[in-house]
Every structure is written in C-alpha cells, then in structure tokens.
Design a protein around this motif. Structure first.
Motif, PDB file in Angstrom:
ATOM      1  N   GLU A 152       0.828  -1.208   0.000  1.00 39.75           N
ATOM      2  CA  GLU A 152       0.000   0.000   0.000  1.00 39.75           C
ATOM      3  C   GLU A 152       0.862   1.257   0.000  1.00 39.75           C
ATOM      4  N   GLN A 153       1.964   1.220   0.719  1.00 39.62           N
ATOM      5  CA  GLN A 153       2.869   2.365   0.754  1.00 39.62           C
ATOM      6  C   GLN A 153       3.454   2.648  -0.620  1.00 39.62           C
ATOM      7  N   GLN A 154       3.815   1.576  -1.338  1.00 44.66           N
ATOM      8  CA  GLN A 154       4.360   1.742  -2.676  1.00 44.66           C
ATOM      9  C   GLN A 154       3.325   2.313  -3.634  1.00 44.66           C
ATOM     10  N   ILE A 155       2.076   1.863  -3.490  1.00 44.01           N
ATOM     11  CA  ILE A 155       0.997   2.394  -4.329  1.00 44.01           C
ATOM     12  C   ILE A 155       0.772   3.875  -4.034  1.00 44.01           C
ATOM     13  N   ASN A 156       0.795   4.224  -2.753  1.00 45.22           N
ATOM     14  CA  ASN A 156       0.628   5.636  -2.365  1.00 45.22           C
ATOM     15  C   ASN A 156       1.780   6.491  -2.904  1.00 45.22           C
ATOM     16  N   ASN A 157       2.991   5.938  -2.867  1.00 40.54           N
ATOM     17  CA  ASN A 157       4.150   6.661  -3.417  1.00 40.54           C
ATOM     18  C   ASN A 157       3.970   6.914  -4.907  1.00 40.54           C
ATOM     19  N   LEU A 158       3.440   5.909  -5.602  1.00 39.75           N
ATOM     20  CA  LEU A 158       3.222   6.039  -7.040  1.00 39.75           C
ATOM     21  C   LEU A 158       2.193   7.126  -7.333  1.00 39.75           C
ATOM     22  N   HIS A 159       1.088   7.093  -6.600  1.00 37.24           N
ATOM     23  CA  HIS A 159       0.056   8.099  -6.809  1.00 37.24           C
ATOM     24  C   HIS A 159       0.581   9.504  -6.505  1.00 37.24           C
ATOM     25  N   ALA A 160       1.381   9.616  -5.460  1.00 40.81           N
ATOM     26  CA  ALA A 160       1.953  10.916  -5.105  1.00 40.81           C
ATOM     27  C   ALA A 160       2.900  11.404  -6.196  1.00 40.81           C
ATOM     28  N   PHE A 161       3.686  10.483  -6.764  1.00 31.94           N
ATOM     29  CA  PHE A 161       4.610  10.835  -7.846  1.00 31.94           C
ATOM     30  C   PHE A 161       3.837  11.338  -9.060  1.00 31.94           C
ATOM     31  N   GLN A 162       2.758  10.631  -9.409  1.00 32.58           N
ATOM     32  CA  GLN A 162       1.964  11.029 -10.575  1.00 32.58           C
ATOM     33  C   GLN A 162       1.290  12.380 -10.357  1.00 32.58           C
ATOM     34  N   LYS A 163       0.768  12.617  -9.150  1.00 32.96           N
ATOM     35  CA  LYS A 163       0.116  13.892  -8.857  1.00 32.96           C
ATOM     36  C   LYS A 163       1.111  15.038  -8.862  1.00 32.96           C
ATOM     37  N   ARG A 164       2.310  14.768  -8.357  1.00 31.11           N
ATOM     38  CA  ARG A 164       3.344  15.793  -8.287  1.00 31.11           C
ATOM     39  C   ARG A 164       3.800  16.231  -9.678  1.00 31.11           C
ATOM     40  N   ASN A 165       3.695  15.335 -10.652  1.00 29.40           N
ATOM     41  CA  ASN A 165       4.210  15.629 -11.991  1.00 29.40           C
ATOM     42  C   ASN A 165       3.120  15.677 -13.061  1.00 29.40           C
ATOM     43  N   GLY A 200      -9.337 -10.538  -7.562  1.00 32.58           N
ATOM     44  CA  GLY A 200      -9.275  -9.673  -6.404  1.00 32.58           C
ATOM     45  C   GLY A 200      -8.094  -8.717  -6.425  1.00 32.58           C
ATOM     46  N   GLU A 201      -7.183  -8.887  -7.405  1.00 31.84           N
ATOM     47  CA  GLU A 201      -6.028  -8.005  -7.495  1.00 31.84           C
ATOM     48  C   GLU A 201      -6.208  -7.025  -8.651  1.00 31.84           C
ATOM     49  N   HIS A 202      -5.531  -5.921  -8.590  1.00 31.07           N
ATOM     50  CA  HIS A 202      -5.611  -4.924  -9.656  1.00 31.07           C
ATOM     51  C   HIS A 202      -4.230  -4.406  -9.951  1.00 31.07           C
ATOM     52  N   THR A 203      -4.058  -3.945 -11.174  1.00 31.64           N
ATOM     53  CA  THR A 203      -2.763  -3.417 -11.608  1.00 31.64           C
ATOM     54  C   THR A 203      -2.732  -1.912 -11.411  1.00 31.64           C
ATOM     55  N   VAL A 204      -1.649  -1.433 -10.840  1.00 28.21           N
ATOM     56  CA  VAL A 204      -1.478  -0.006 -10.595  1.00 28.21           C
ATOM     57  C   VAL A 204      -0.342   0.504 -11.457  1.00 28.21           C
ATOM     58  N   TYR A 205      -0.576   1.576 -12.197  1.00 26.27           N
ATOM     59  CA  TYR A 205       0.443   2.157 -13.064  1.00 26.27           C
ATOM     60  C   TYR A 205       0.951   3.457 -12.498  1.00 26.27           C
TER      61      TYR A 205
END
Length: 262
Positions: free
Chosen positions: A183-196, A257-262
């Motif tokens: 979950e932390q890695q997913i949150n990091n990814l979302h934060a990176f995308q929002k930041r850029n 039950g799993e999903h892919t996060v980009y």
C-alpha cells in the motif's frame, strides 16, 4: 566496435565487462551448491578483468534473498579481491593457449551474432522479428535439454545426488512484501503522478513523437522517467506502436481480487 561500426566516440573500442550468473544457472534444487558455483564463476570473471561483477544469493531461485545469503554472496567477491593474492595482479592465465583459444572463440561467436543482427536490419529490425527473444529462449531450452539428458553434469541436480535424490531445499526465511509495504508503494506512485501531472502529458507526447520518428528512444526515456511512471510510459508507447500479439494472447489475467497499478 571501432572497425566494424566505425565508432566516432572518443573511445569507441573501450570495453566495459559486466559479469553475472545467468538465471538458467540458478536452480532451486541446488541452492546450497550455488555458493561453490558462484566462487568459481566470480574467480573466472575477476581473472578476466571484468569491470562489474554481481554474485547471486544462493536462495535467489526461491525467494527474495535473505540477509544471510546476501552476506555470503558479497563475501565471495570480498575474499577474492581482498584475500586472494593472484587477484591483485593482471590476469595470471593470460597468454596461455587455452585462454587465448577461448578468447578467439568468444570473439568469433560475437562477430557472427553481430552479422546475424545486421542481416535482420540491425537491432530494431531484429527486435521486430523477435530474434533476440527467440535466441534467448532457444539457448535456455538447449541448456535445459543438456541438463535433463545428463550431457551437462550439474553436481547435486543430475549427478552425485544424495540418498534423497535432488530435493528442493527451502530457506528458513521466505521474504514477501507485507500489505502495508504494498500500500505504501501504491501511495508513493500516486503521489509521484500527482506531483508531476502538469509535466507528464507533455513528456509522454514528446516520447511518442520520438517513437514515431524512429528517434533515439533511450535518450527520450531518460527524460520521461523524471515525470512519468512505468505504466504511463508503457501505455503511451503501446498507443503509437501497438501491443505485440503474443502479449495479448499469452498473458494470463491478473489473480482474482487483485488490480494493476500504473
């Protein structure tokens, strides 16, 4: 490189040698024996003046390496470099008939491979025909066949077996990411995308145009990764180049039950 491809760089003939144990060599049925295999292969590489060396952890074929196995792998390099006297000199085997003959054979094989790639239109042309991928698969299959027939003896796998045969030796500790870490890695990814997000669209558009123009994708990627995630880049390139059919037909669906996060 200088004579075959007329390299124009300051040092077109400068060679950087990187050594690593191929994935096919790492097998779960001889994990402990991998320590000895690594020692021998690391010694070969260092004697041949390689610039960069990676020694795999013995349990890498089973799980994310444990701290204990990583320390053993690192110790192999340290012992050869810091304790073994011959490693402090230039290749002590250089000049011998065997080493020179092997060097000639490797050089001949490399030049032959260069010619095969050239015949297919260069690196990009060969990639479009999936030459490199098929070549790797063929070599892996050939290695497996030699292993299963016993023509290529591997101690602990197909020869000199113990009374229990060749069982899989499971490590005492199997490392997996926790739910919190995922979950932390997913949150990091979302934060990176929002930041850029203000720069990602332009970066992806530039990347797509370079791909359409058959430009230097690597150079463009070095800039794009500053603002875009791997999934964003992949989808952008798929949009202009399409998705290889084998990925569409052979890729299994994600677990339920799993999903892919980009």
């Amino acid at each position: 490189m200088k004579y075959k491809y007329k390299g124009q760089q300051a040092q077109p003939d400068a060679e950087v040698s990187y050594s690593n144990v191929g994935a096919a060599v790492c097998t779960h049925r001889k994990s402990i024996s991998m320590i000895s295999v690594q020692r021998c292969r690391a010694l070969y590489a260092i004697y041949d003046n390689c610039n960069s060396l990676h020694t795999n952890a013995y349990d890498e074929a089973i799980t994310t390496p444990t701290e204990e196995s990583v320390r053993r792998a690192m110790a192999i390099q340290l012992i050869i470099n810091r304790e073994l006297g011959t490693a402090k000199n230039e290749n002590p085997n250089q000049g011998s008939f065997l080493i020179e003959e092997l060097t000639d054979l490797v050089e001949e094989a490399v030049m032959t491979e260069f010619d095969r790639i050239t015949e297919r239109g260069g690196v990009l042309g060969a990639m479009e025909r999936m030459y490199q991928r098929n070549k790797i698969q063929e070599e892996s299959l050939h290695y497996e066949m030699l292993k299963h027939t016993g023509e290529y003896p591997i101690v602990g796998v197909n020869t000199f077996l113990s009374k229990n045969g060749s069982p899989t030796i499971l490590p005492t500790e199997v490392i997996r990411s926790t739910t919190g870490e995922k979950e932390q890695q997913i949150n990091n990814l979302h934060a990176f995308q929002k930041r850029n997000e203000s720069r990602s669209a332009e970066a992806l558009s530039t990347l797509q145009q370079v791909a359409i123009d058959n430009g230097n994708l690597f150079e463009a990627l070095m800039e794009t990764v500053r603002y875009c995630s791997l999934g964003q880049i992949t989808n952008a390139l798929y949009a202009v180049g399409g998705i290889p059919e084998e990925y569409v037909t052979n890729s299994p669906p994600p677990p339920k039950g799993e999903h892919t996060v980009y």
